[in-house]
Design a protein around this motif. Structure first.
Motif, PDB file in Angstrom:
ATOM      1  N   THR A 267       0.395  -7.490   4.702  1.00 51.29           N
ATOM      2  CA  THR A 267       0.839  -6.646   5.814  1.00 51.29           C
ATOM      3  C   THR A 267       0.525  -7.326   7.147  1.00 51.29           C
ATOM      4  OG1 THR A 267       0.343  -4.730   4.460  1.00 51.29           O
ATOM      5  CG2 THR A 267       0.641  -4.320   6.799  1.00 51.29           C
TER       6      THR A 267
ATOM      7  N   ILE B 135       4.567  -3.455  11.002  1.00 53.44           N
ATOM      8  CA  ILE B 135       5.575  -3.996  10.072  1.00 53.44           C
ATOM      9  C   ILE B 135       6.752  -3.027   9.969  1.00 53.44           C
ATOM     10  CG2 ILE B 135       3.852  -5.276   8.759  1.00 53.44           C
ATOM     11  CD1 ILE B 135       4.219  -3.165   6.500  1.00 53.44           C
TER      12      ILE B 135
ATOM     13  N   TYR C 103       8.079 -11.419  -1.547  1.00 55.47           N
ATOM     14  CA  TYR C 103       6.956 -11.126  -2.449  1.00 55.47           C
ATOM     15  C   TYR C 103       7.358 -11.456  -3.884  1.00 55.47           C
ATOM     16  CZ  TYR C 103       3.952  -8.316  -5.475  1.00 55.47           C
ATOM     17  OH  TYR C 103       3.125  -7.906  -6.489  1.00 55.47           O
TER      18      TYR C 103
ATOM     19  N   LYS D  52       5.058  -2.230  -3.054  1.00 57.42           N
ATOM     20  CA  LYS D  52       6.135  -1.442  -2.424  1.00 57.42           C
ATOM     21  C   LYS D  52       5.556  -0.256  -1.655  1.00 57.42           C
ATOM     22  CE  LYS D  52      10.301  -0.379  -3.921  1.00 57.42           C
ATOM     23  NZ  LYS D  52      11.465   0.013  -4.700  1.00 57.42           N
TER      24      LYS D  52
ATOM     25  N   ALA E 261      11.177  -2.565   1.102  1.00 57.22           N
ATOM     26  CA  ALA E 261      11.250  -3.605   0.078  1.00 57.22           C
ATOM     27  C   ALA E 261      12.602  -3.513  -0.614  1.00 57.22           C
ATOM     28  CB  ALA E 261      10.136  -3.406  -0.928  1.00 57.22           C
TER      29      ALA E 261
ATOM     30  N   LEU F 274       3.947  -1.358   1.567  1.00 53.08           N
ATOM     31  CA  LEU F 274       4.957  -1.700   2.577  1.00 53.08           C
ATOM     32  C   LEU F 274       5.563  -0.426   3.156  1.00 53.08           C
ATOM     33  CD1 LEU F 274       6.724  -4.667   0.732  1.00 53.08           C
ATOM     34  CD2 LEU F 274       5.219  -4.824   2.718  1.00 53.08           C
TER      35      LEU F 274
ATOM     36  N   VAL G  73      11.568  -6.747   3.271  1.00 51.42           N
ATOM     37  CA  VAL G  73      10.832  -7.649   2.381  1.00 51.42           C
ATOM     38  C   VAL G  73      11.593  -7.805   1.062  1.00 51.42           C
ATOM     39  CG1 VAL G  73       8.626  -8.051   1.222  1.00 51.42           C
ATOM     40  CG2 VAL G  73       8.683  -6.838   3.424  1.00 51.42           C
TER      41      VAL G  73
ATOM     42  N   ALA H  36       7.751  -0.571   6.336  1.00 50.84           N
ATOM     43  CA  ALA H  36       8.652  -1.677   5.963  1.00 50.84           C
ATOM     44  C   ALA H  36       9.484  -1.278   4.745  1.00 50.84           C
ATOM     45  CB  ALA H  36       7.837  -2.924   5.661  1.00 50.84           C
TER      46      ALA H  36
ATOM     47  N   ILE I 136       2.951 -10.132   7.791  1.00 45.64           N
ATOM     48  CA  ILE I 136       4.302  -9.686   8.177  1.00 45.64           C
ATOM     49  C   ILE I 136       4.300  -9.267   9.645  1.00 45.64           C
ATOM     50  CG2 ILE I 136       6.165  -8.021   7.747  1.00 45.64           C
ATOM     51  CD1 ILE I 136       5.125  -7.814   4.848  1.00 45.64           C
TER      52      ILE I 136
ATOM     53  N   LYS J 244      -2.796  -6.777  -0.382  1.00 43.86           N
ATOM     54  CA  LYS J 244      -1.771  -6.002   0.342  1.00 43.86           C
ATOM     55  C   LYS J 244      -2.050  -6.010   1.851  1.00 43.86           C
ATOM     56  CE  LYS J 244      -2.409  -2.487  -2.458  1.00 43.86           C
ATOM     57  NZ  LYS J 244      -2.404  -1.154  -3.054  1.00 43.86           N
TER      58      LYS J 244
END
Ligand code: HDE
Length: 707
Positions: A688, A538, A606, A560, A570, A563, A543, A568, A691, A684
């Motif tokens: 993930t 990811i 999200y 967060k 957020a 991610l 996001v 990733a 994504i 989560k």
């Protein structure tokens, strides 16, 4: 080669630093270095009088401004650049003597320019088009340019047809419409009349032409080149770039909307990724072919409308390129850079591919006018890091001050310097291929199979990918006014797959082919499908987190964090910029308001739990955000009350967690939901995973979702 300058990844930067303007920038000066005392009023005869010609600052300022534009590239006008470096994995000595492909410890500086082909310099990034992928390697033996595209084949086999191709696809000459699009009569007229374009058209109609990011597309040298080793042995070679993030695309609907909301989408993505340290990485691959195998295929290896299927000629991954620095000045670097397939170094040579042969002429030729004369190699971005010494002199914009009286060879006055280098001194020697034949305007018979590889491509697609190709044809041909052109194109694709042609005809108001063509076939090449690309990271995905006052702060922080751990990013989206307050009184800064952004520029959405959902449900923007992300098959996650926003949106036909606070995490077609606060870890993880899959095409069947 002891006299070579030492090259490392910083060499190009050092060279660019040499030509920087006065770092102090304290005073405004003219181009002659004279300090200027006024720049708001021109010099006049009296406060209400005429402007005086003697105002040299005014005249210089306007004259320079009047000449600030240079012609844009005739194709690939819109581009984005980045600096970086390349490192080979292991010595390639057996195959090529190119110095930059010998030492895994060496970092060769590079500059890359990604581009669209058809649109003008100010056109949108996300149009359906081929993407250019041009790389300049500043090697110790001089510049090597690998000038490729993100599609491995080309429309035509002979460069003589290039002006026809480009004239047909550019805006029509009588009214200059449409901009940056192939969806018009002249292009499809050309297509319908030139069957050799068929294979390339399959790629252009596929998702490959809608890249999510320049960082997520492949690159191909397209033409057949040659590697030559120190013993003079040659092998044919095709070049490949593969992105470590995988090959991912946008949906068609998304590309059209992004073209309005953020026409710089791909450019911004590249820039921001580098600024944030998410350096784009690509592996360089080669397909090598022994000369004695040149004729063993049912296609001609000199035909640029053909791939060498990986199943027949495997790709060997030989090194990696990392792009880690944004240009400092768009014009000086990205606009003025000049790539040319004829820029090769010892160890890399050409084949007789008739498309390549024409390219070897065209690039320098067009750059002579675009960059204003024969000295554009002196522009810092084009200057090799290797030293230049020759007897070329003068011309427009010459900046080198050549010393001494010698500008010819041979010479005794200068001890015969500079002199040609022998091969073992690093001299470039063209490969001694034996060539004989009659002068003839023709091509070998094997060039004439225009459909087998187009069929291989079609058969290798997943069902959603096939669907996208059909839809693309419905769009493109739907814009074609002349029904005869539409009919002819259906007949053309009937040679690829009869079923496909029938489905195309269905959507564009023309009869199905008179005689349905072949269909099916089992031959596939799995790597042609994006279905089989990298889907386990990811990294650098964006996001959107939708918030209003009263959200659950702890849940947002947890997601967060997860991610972030995966690489990733957020971003908090809310009605207004500023701070948004959580149920427990904590606050978060809003990154974007709905009015300045949209789901289309994110990879996933999200919605955390909390009373804020009551507000979100009343916000058209929030409801649209979710419905649209769903429509574009993006991963969506919601927990607690957040699930209720999904229920209130236009999402249909997907399982969403029920109200039970002890219920499971539900993951269905990329929609991940739970009401169970004890299952946040699993939640989560599932998000993930969703994504990393990028898009969830099963949802496309649910066409009733508006947005
Ligand atoms: Fe190009 N191409 N091309 N092309 N091309 C140009 O050179 C040309 C082709 C490609 O970011 C031009 O400086 C001919 C294939 C890229 O600056 C021009 C033919 C491939 C770029 C030109 C081809 C490419 C160009 C326009 C058919 C993939 C942008 C401006 C024989 C391998 C480089 C310029 C950059 C640019 C000619 C076909 C890639 C007119 C005649 C095949 C990435 O010289």
């Amino acid at each position: 080669m002891s006299d070579r300058r030492t090259i490392d990844e910083n060499s190009k930067q050092d060279q660019l630093d040499e030509v920087r303007e006065d770092p102090e920038r304290e005073f405004l000066t003219t181009n002659q270095g004279v300090r200027v005392s006024h720049t708001d009023n021109s010099l006049k005869a009296g406060v209400r009088g005429p402007t005086l010609l003697e105002d040299f600052h005014f005249r210089e300022k306007l004259t320079h401004f009047d000449h600030e534009r240079i012609p844009e590239r005739v194709v690939h006008a819109r581009g984005s650049g980045a600096h970086g470096y390349f490192q080979v994995y292991e010595p390639m000595t057996e195959y090529t003597r190119a110095a930059f492909l010998q030492d895994p410890g060496k970092k060769t500086p590079v500059f890359v320019r990604f581009s669209t082909v058809v649109g003008f310099r100010g056109s949108a990034d996300t149009v359906r088009d081929v993407r250019g992928f041009a790389t300049k390697f500043y090697t110790e033996e001089g510049n090597y340019d690998l000038v490729g595209n993100n599609i491995p084949v080309f429309f035509i086999v002979d460069a003589i047809k290039f002006p026809d191709l480009v004239h047909s696809i550019k805006p029509e000459q009588h009214h200059q419409m449409p901009q940056a699009s192939a969806a018009h009569d002249t292009f499809w007229d050309f297509v319908g009349n030139l069957p050799e374009v068929t294979h390339m058209m399959m790629w252009l109609l596929s998702d490959r032409a809608l890249p999510r990011s320049f960082r997520m597309m492949e690159g191909f040298g397209v033409n057949t080149f040659r590697f030559v080793n120190a013993q003079g042995k040659g092998r044919f070679v095709k070049f490949h770039w593969r992105p470590l993030l995988g090959v991912h695309s946008l949906t068609w609907d998304e590309t059209q909307k992004i073209a309005g909301k953020d026409p710089d989408f791909n450019r911004r993505d590249l820039w921001e990724a580098i600024e944030m340290g998410d350096y784009p990485e690509f592996e360089l691959g080669v397909q090598l072919l022994e000369e004695e195998d040149e004729h063993k295929f049912d296609f001609d290896i000199l035909d640029a409308t053909k791939i060498w299927p990986e199943e027949d000629v495997p790709i060997r991954w030989i090194g990696k390129m990392t792009l880690n620095r944004n240009p400092e000045n768009f014009f000086a670097e990205t606009e003025q850079v000049a790539f040319c397939p004829a820029n090769v170094v010892p160890g890399i040579d050409f084949s007789n591919d008739p498309l390549l042969q024409g390219r070897l002429f065209s690039y320098l030729d067009t750059q002579l006018i675009r960059l204003g004369g024969p000295n554009f190699h002196e522009i810092p971005i084009n200057r090799p890091v290797a030293p230049i010494s020759n007897n070329q002199r003068e011309g427009y914009h010459r900046t080198t001050i050549n010393r001494g009286e010698i500008s010819y060879f041979p010479n005794a006055l200068g001890d015969n310097k500079p002199r040609p280098a022998a091969v073992d001194e690093g001299g470039y020697e063209h490969y001694m291929e034996k060539v004989e034949g009659q002068k003839i305007r023709n091509r070998s018979d094997k060039f004439n199979d225009h459909f087998s590889q187009a069929r291989l491509f079609w058969n290798s697609m997943s069902d959603p990918e096939k669907e996208h190709i059909i839809k693309a044809l419905h769009f493109e041909l739907g814009k074609v006014m002349d029904p005869e052109i539409r009919k002819r194109v259906v007949e053309l694709f009937n040679n690829v797959d009869g079923d496909m042609a029938v489905r195309v005809a269905d959507g564009i108001g023309v009869p199905p082919p008179a005689q349905k063509g072949p269909t099916g076939g089992t031959k596939k090449s799995p790597n042609l499908s994006q279905e089989n690309t990298v889907k386990d990271t990811i990294k650098s995905r964006k996001v959107a987190v939708l918030l209003a006052e009263g959200y659950n702060h702890d849940e947002v922080m947890q997601v967060k964090e997860a991610l972030k751990n995966g690489g990733a990013k957020a971003q908090i989206i809310s009605q207004h910029l500023g701070m948004v307050k959580a149920a427990d009184g904590q606050e978060m800064e809003v990154d974007k308001s709905y009015i300045t952004t949209g789901s289309i520029v994110f990879d996933a959405v999200y919605i955390p739990g909390g009373q804020h959902v009551d507000t979100l449900k009343q916000q058209g923007y929030a409801l649209h955000f979710v419905s649209e992300a769903y429509k574009h098959c993006k991963p969506i996650a919601a927990n607690g009350e957040g699930c209720m926003l999904l229920e209130a949106s236009s999402i249909t036909g997907v399982k969403i967690a029920g109200a039970d606070p002890n219920g499971p995490v539900v993951a269905d077609m990329g929609v991940v939901t739970t009401r169970n606060t004890g299952k946040m870890d699993e939640f989560k993880q599932e998000f993930t995973f969703a994504i990393a899959r990028h898009r969830h095409w099963d949802r496309e069947k649910k066409e009733q979702v508006p947005a």
